[in-house]
Design a protein around this motif. Sequence first.
Motif, PDB file in Angstrom:
ATOM      1  N   ALA A   1       6.103 -24.436 -18.858  1.00  0.00           N
ATOM      2  CA  ALA A   1       6.176 -24.558 -17.399  1.00  0.00           C
ATOM      3  C   ALA A   1       4.960 -25.339 -16.937  1.00  0.00           C
ATOM      4  CB  ALA A   1       6.210 -23.191 -16.739  1.00  0.00           C
ATOM      5  N   GLU A   2       5.156 -26.183 -15.923  1.00  0.00           N
ATOM      6  CA  GLU A   2       4.066 -27.027 -15.456  1.00  0.00           C
ATOM      7  C   GLU A   2       4.128 -27.161 -13.943  1.00  0.00           C
ATOM      8  OE1 GLU A   2       2.034 -30.904 -17.309  1.00  0.00           O
ATOM      9  OE2 GLU A   2       4.012 -31.315 -16.485  1.00  0.00           O
ATOM     10  N   ALA A   3       2.976 -26.975 -13.301  1.00  0.00           N
ATOM     11  CA  ALA A   3       2.836 -27.228 -11.870  1.00  0.00           C
ATOM     12  C   ALA A   3       2.015 -28.497 -11.699  1.00  0.00           C
ATOM     13  CB  ALA A   3       2.149 -26.052 -11.186  1.00  0.00           C
ATOM     14  N   VAL A   4       2.565 -29.442 -10.930  1.00  0.00           N
ATOM     15  CA  VAL A   4       1.897 -30.728 -10.714  1.00  0.00           C
ATOM     16  C   VAL A   4       1.632 -30.868  -9.216  1.00  0.00           C
ATOM     17  CG1 VAL A   4       1.965 -33.211 -11.165  1.00  0.00           C
ATOM     18  CG2 VAL A   4       3.238 -31.640 -12.647  1.00  0.00           C
ATOM     19  N   PRO A   5       0.513 -30.322  -8.718  1.00  0.00           N
ATOM     20  CA  PRO A   5       0.253 -30.409  -7.278  1.00  0.00           C
ATOM     21  C   PRO A   5      -0.098 -31.810  -6.810  1.00  0.00           C
ATOM     22  CG  PRO A   5      -1.598 -29.404  -8.405  1.00  0.00           C
ATOM     23  CD  PRO A   5      -0.521 -29.543  -9.431  1.00  0.00           C
ATOM     24  N   ILE A   6      -0.632 -32.633  -7.724  1.00  0.00           N
ATOM     25  CA  ILE A   6      -1.021 -34.002  -7.362  1.00  0.00           C
ATOM     26  C   ILE A   6      -0.281 -34.968  -8.275  1.00  0.00           C
ATOM     27  CG2 ILE A   6      -2.903 -35.668  -7.240  1.00  0.00           C
ATOM     28  CD1 ILE A   6      -4.797 -33.358  -6.696  1.00  0.00           C
ATOM     29  N   SER A   7       0.524 -35.823  -7.671  1.00  0.00           N
ATOM     30  CA  SER A   7       1.220 -36.874  -8.410  1.00  0.00           C
ATOM     31  C   SER A   7       1.310 -38.080  -7.491  1.00  0.00           C
ATOM     32  CB  SER A   7       2.617 -36.416  -8.837  1.00  0.00           C
ATOM     33  OG  SER A   7       3.281 -37.436  -9.550  1.00  0.00           O
ATOM     34  N   ASN A   8       0.364 -38.973  -7.610  1.00  0.00           N
ATOM     35  CA  ASN A   8       0.271 -40.127  -6.720  1.00  0.00           C
ATOM     36  C   ASN A   8       0.860 -41.364  -7.385  1.00  0.00           C
ATOM     37  OD1 ASN A   8      -1.062 -38.820  -4.572  1.00  0.00           O
ATOM     38  ND2 ASN A   8      -3.007 -38.947  -5.678  1.00  0.00           N
ATOM     39  N   ASP A   9       1.783 -42.011  -6.677  1.00  0.00           N
ATOM     40  CA  ASP A   9       2.402 -43.240  -7.164  1.00  0.00           C
ATOM     41  C   ASP A   9       2.018 -44.389  -6.251  1.00  0.00           C
ATOM     42  OD1 ASP A   9       4.179 -42.442  -9.437  1.00  0.00           O
ATOM     43  OD2 ASP A   9       4.980 -41.109  -7.896  1.00  0.00           O
ATOM     44  N   PHE A  10       1.578 -45.465  -6.850  1.00  0.00           N
ATOM     45  CA  PHE A  10       1.304 -46.676  -6.083  1.00  0.00           C
ATOM     46  C   PHE A  10       1.641 -47.862  -6.957  1.00  0.00           C
ATOM     47  CE2 PHE A  10      -1.521 -50.145  -4.692  1.00  0.00           C
ATOM     48  CZ  PHE A  10      -1.047 -50.282  -3.394  1.00  0.00           C
TER      49      PHE A  10
ATOM     50  N   ASN B   1       8.117 -27.798 -12.938  1.00  0.00           N
ATOM     51  CA  ASN B   1       9.151 -27.978 -13.955  1.00  0.00           C
ATOM     52  C   ASN B   1       9.067 -26.893 -15.012  1.00  0.00           C
ATOM     53  OD1 ASN B   1       7.539 -29.050 -16.415  1.00  0.00           O
ATOM     54  ND2 ASN B   1       6.882 -30.443 -14.771  1.00  0.00           N
ATOM     55  N   TYR B   2      10.213 -26.647 -15.627  1.00  0.00           N
ATOM     56  CA  TYR B   2      10.303 -25.673 -16.717  1.00  0.00           C
ATOM     57  C   TYR B   2      11.158 -26.293 -17.811  1.00  0.00           C
ATOM     58  CZ  TYR B   2      11.182 -21.421 -19.382  1.00  0.00           C
ATOM     59  OH  TYR B   2      11.254 -20.486 -20.386  1.00  0.00           O
ATOM     60  N   THR B   3      10.677 -26.212 -19.078  1.00  0.00           N
ATOM     61  CA  THR B   3      11.366 -26.854 -20.199  1.00  0.00           C
ATOM     62  C   THR B   3      11.495 -25.887 -21.366  1.00  0.00           C
ATOM     63  OG1 THR B   3      10.375 -28.980 -19.564  1.00  0.00           O
ATOM     64  CG2 THR B   3      11.371 -28.846 -21.746  1.00  0.00           C
TER      65      THR B   3
ATOM     66  N   LEU C   1      11.772 -29.398  -9.906  1.00  0.00           N
ATOM     67  CA  LEU C   1      11.879 -29.472  -8.449  1.00  0.00           C
ATOM     68  C   LEU C   1      10.769 -30.389  -7.956  1.00  0.00           C
ATOM     69  CD1 LEU C   1      13.176 -28.440  -5.797  1.00  0.00           C
ATOM     70  CD2 LEU C   1      11.435 -26.634  -5.791  1.00  0.00           C
ATOM     71  N   THR C   2      11.151 -31.489  -7.271  1.00  0.00           N
ATOM     72  CA  THR C   2      10.194 -32.492  -6.818  1.00  0.00           C
ATOM     73  C   THR C   2      10.299 -32.676  -5.322  1.00  0.00           C
ATOM     74  OG1 THR C   2      10.422 -33.666  -8.926  1.00  0.00           O
ATOM     75  CG2 THR C   2       9.387 -34.864  -7.123  1.00  0.00           C
TER      76      THR C   2
ATOM     77  N   LYS D   1      18.715 -30.031   1.156  1.00  0.00           N
ATOM     78  CA  LYS D   1      18.460 -30.280   2.571  1.00  0.00           C
ATOM     79  C   LYS D   1      17.259 -29.450   3.014  1.00  0.00           C
ATOM     80  CE  LYS D   1      23.278 -31.331   3.720  1.00  0.00           C
ATOM     81  NZ  LYS D   1      24.443 -30.966   4.559  1.00  0.00           N
ATOM     82  N   SER D   2      16.218 -30.128   3.459  1.00  0.00           N
ATOM     83  CA  SER D   2      14.994 -29.449   3.882  1.00  0.00           C
ATOM     84  C   SER D   2      14.199 -30.394   4.761  1.00  0.00           C
ATOM     85  CB  SER D   2      14.163 -29.017   2.661  1.00  0.00           C
ATOM     86  OG  SER D   2      13.858 -30.125   1.860  1.00  0.00           O
ATOM     87  N   ALA D   3      13.159 -29.853   5.408  1.00  0.00           N
ATOM     88  CA  ALA D   3      12.320 -30.677   6.281  1.00  0.00           C
ATOM     89  C   ALA D   3      11.663 -31.805   5.498  1.00  0.00           C
ATOM     90  CB  ALA D   3      11.270 -29.814   6.964  1.00  0.00           C
ATOM     91  N   VAL D   4      11.196 -31.499   4.290  1.00  0.00           N
ATOM     92  CA  VAL D   4      10.666 -32.506   3.375  1.00  0.00           C
ATOM     93  C   VAL D   4      11.720 -32.726   2.293  1.00  0.00           C
ATOM     94  CG1 VAL D   4       8.879 -33.034   1.670  1.00  0.00           C
ATOM     95  CG2 VAL D   4       8.269 -31.842   3.784  1.00  0.00           C
ATOM     96  N   PRO D   5      12.137 -33.974   2.026  1.00  0.00           N
ATOM     97  CA  PRO D   5      13.158 -34.196   0.997  1.00  0.00           C
ATOM     98  C   PRO D   5      12.763 -33.571  -0.335  1.00  0.00           C
ATOM     99  CG  PRO D   5      12.744 -36.213   2.220  1.00  0.00           C
ATOM    100  CD  PRO D   5      11.700 -35.232   2.661  1.00  0.00           C
ATOM    101  N   LEU D   6      13.677 -32.768  -0.889  1.00  0.00           N
ATOM    102  CA  LEU D   6      13.476 -32.116  -2.176  1.00  0.00           C
ATOM    103  C   LEU D   6      14.593 -32.517  -3.122  1.00  0.00           C
ATOM    104  CD1 LEU D   6      12.566 -28.463  -1.058  1.00  0.00           C
ATOM    105  CD2 LEU D   6      10.979 -30.207  -1.887  1.00  0.00           C
ATOM    106  N   ASN D   7      14.250 -32.646  -4.395  1.00  0.00           N
ATOM    107  CA  ASN D   7      15.254 -33.007  -5.391  1.00  0.00           C
ATOM    108  C   ASN D   7      15.133 -32.079  -6.585  1.00  0.00           C
ATOM    109  OD1 ASN D   7      17.344 -34.964  -6.321  1.00  0.00           O
ATOM    110  ND2 ASN D   7      15.872 -35.263  -7.970  1.00  0.00           N
ATOM    111  N   THR D   8      16.269 -31.535  -7.011  1.00  0.00           N
ATOM    112  CA  THR D   8      16.326 -30.705  -8.211  1.00  0.00           C
ATOM    113  C   THR D   8      16.933 -31.526  -9.332  1.00  0.00           C
ATOM    114  OG1 THR D   8      16.614 -28.688  -6.920  1.00  0.00           O
ATOM    115  CG2 THR D   8      17.225 -28.598  -9.229  1.00  0.00           C
TER     116      THR D   8
END
Length: 734
Positions: free
Chosen positions: A499-508, A472-474, A459-460, A436-443
């Motif tokens: 570990a990976e940080a993905v600041p840009i992930s655009n889906d269309f 993400n961490y694997t 965490l997305t 539960k957050s201002a922007v939907p978050l999913n773990t």
Amino acid sequence: MLVVAVLLCCNMSAQQDSVSAGRKKVGVVLSGGGAKGMAHIGVLKVLERAGIPVDYITGTSMGSIIGGLYAIGYNANSLDSMVRKQDWSYVITDKEDLSNQSLTDRSKQYTYVFSTGLSFGKNKTGDGGLIKGKNLAELFGQLCTGYTDSLDFSKDLKIPFACVATNIIDNSEVDFHSGRLPQAMRASMAIPAAFAPVRLGDMVLVDGGMKNNYPADLAKEMGADVIIGVTVQGDAKTADEIKGTLGVLNQIIDINCKNKLEENIAMTDLHMRVNTTGYNTASFSAAAVDTLVRRGEEEAMRHYDELMALKKNLNLPEGYTPPRYHPLRPKVMTERQYVKRYYFENMTAQDERFLRQKFHLNRNDSIDANLQQQLTTSMRVDLFYKTAECRLLPDDDGVFVVLAAGERKTAQARVGLRFDTEEYAAVLLGLDVPLKSAVPLNTELTVRLGKRIMARGELTAHPRSFTRPSLNYTFRHNDIDFYVGGDRAYSILYNQFQAEAVPISNDFRNFNFQMALRWNYMHYRNKLESEKSTNVTLTNGHYYSYRARLVYNSEDDWYFPTRGSRFKAEYAYVTDNLIKLEDKAGLSDISASWRRSFTFGNRFTLQPMVYGRMLLGKAVPFIFANTVGGDWFGHYVEQQMPFAGVGNVEFVADQFIAAQVQGQYRFGSSHYVFLRLAGAQQAEKLKEIFDHRTLFGVQAAYYYKTMFGPLGATFGYSNRTKEPYFYLNLGYEF
């Protein structure tokens, strides 16, 4: 205008018919029976052909679905067309329609074999069935457009209708003569333990067959003078035929379905029992639906003389013709509707803003079936509601759109299973936990158990745009055999931390573009070498890489595509200190693949594919070296590329390009035969790539498409390994 005129004429004809002096009224009764109830459509075809009027219609379970749709204006031919076009393997599950969602979400449909929502806390409500039935409810809502509000089924439908459900609170029969039609149909077919019950006020409703599977008494109470009824139940089972837990459960349901059966058949003027031998409640394949509809038609034709004799006794006016409704009802399935206003039920203001901005609802002045599907899927996937509904309420010059949300998911659990002759058994467990957050978050938590062990946490964020930034961490614990020229060269045991940080992930639609920063730490535990090995030094170390990925996938199936393309390109700059690698320039890792499907006829598909990977740099750490083998990209190690005829993980040179052509032939509905031919060039330096011997491989395979994933066997040979190999697989790849 033509459609409107036809509908007006039909309504006028129905009204004139209803007041015909002295005419006997006909009630049609359709029993429950799951998929076997498709036979009702064949019977209705013959009733229309014979010119028998239908003044009332009642049904239970599948009979309520066929009967309810017939009551709002679908004729038998349009029902026949509708059931044949449905993907029942999707409709009778809780899978999401992710065709317009992210490729990551879509891939989960072809990774896990079981998925269910979990609820925790004092106020949780259990589903009470393996299947929540959300896709069925959504289908009913779309098919009943214009009839989704609370209605009087005797006055507001084209044909007066009633259906039956069972209240398991007090084991009472619940007869629906009014209410919301899709909800009544969904409650009537809620098979205990299979589908979740429908909760309505203080009632918990399941399949009406438990109390009244053949509701001829309802038709009589509604005013029917003559009753024509159809049942699809088979012969009683013997003790030897009742086997296993499922067999016992089915027998209990079958016995309960005999409540009131004899007395209701006794009040039926013409009873038809369709032969459904060889089929059961879950026989929803295209071939089964075709046969069941045909058997219903054949059974009714055997009674054709009786139907005509019955028709003579109805006191019909001379030249009487029953009303025929327009076969394209409802038109919302093929046309866009003007939206007068959106209403949001059981949603926070934040969720409403999310949907308005993501789908531009403030500017979108029309809606069709595709947008309906996208809205409900987004409510479940992005906003984490267990159930979601998009109802269209027609008005004079448009529709009101009601977006209704159900209970929020506490978590979503998934299970994947597979077996193959290389790693034997493996299990994949997934758990999605919305925050539960201002922007939907999913773990998302994922664990792989088997010869290769993996644990991953991600965490997305789901902002209103199509961007989904993530962290993400694997952890991977791998024990892999590496081969050179078909001979095992190394057995390496290692741990990998990533570990990976993905600041840009655009889906269309079918595209996904990502930019990421990744950290890897390699910890080698053990290395066994054979006589075929070369001197390779394994050094524990940290690696940092900058990455850009572009993925496009328009294929119509993850494993057996017949149309569309799949493309992936990635560039990575690998370092050990964010700038250099071993005090030299970093390693440039360039990879790409492209596949396209061309179908000839309706069974044969040709799929050419080109792919490759280039490693440009002075230093190439062992873990980044090129490897090929198997049927999939990245199966054992991330940089693995498939190659026909090679079964194990083979080392190849730093510069590698390949081409493959595959022929795919389908016979029956789920059987596939493949033939693959592949060729490749490799070299340590790019300018020498065509100076070396061409690698080639050939592969033949047979696969059967099951609910647990592909089941099949593969045979192959290549001039790299110089020996044939055999591979057996059951389940989705992970």
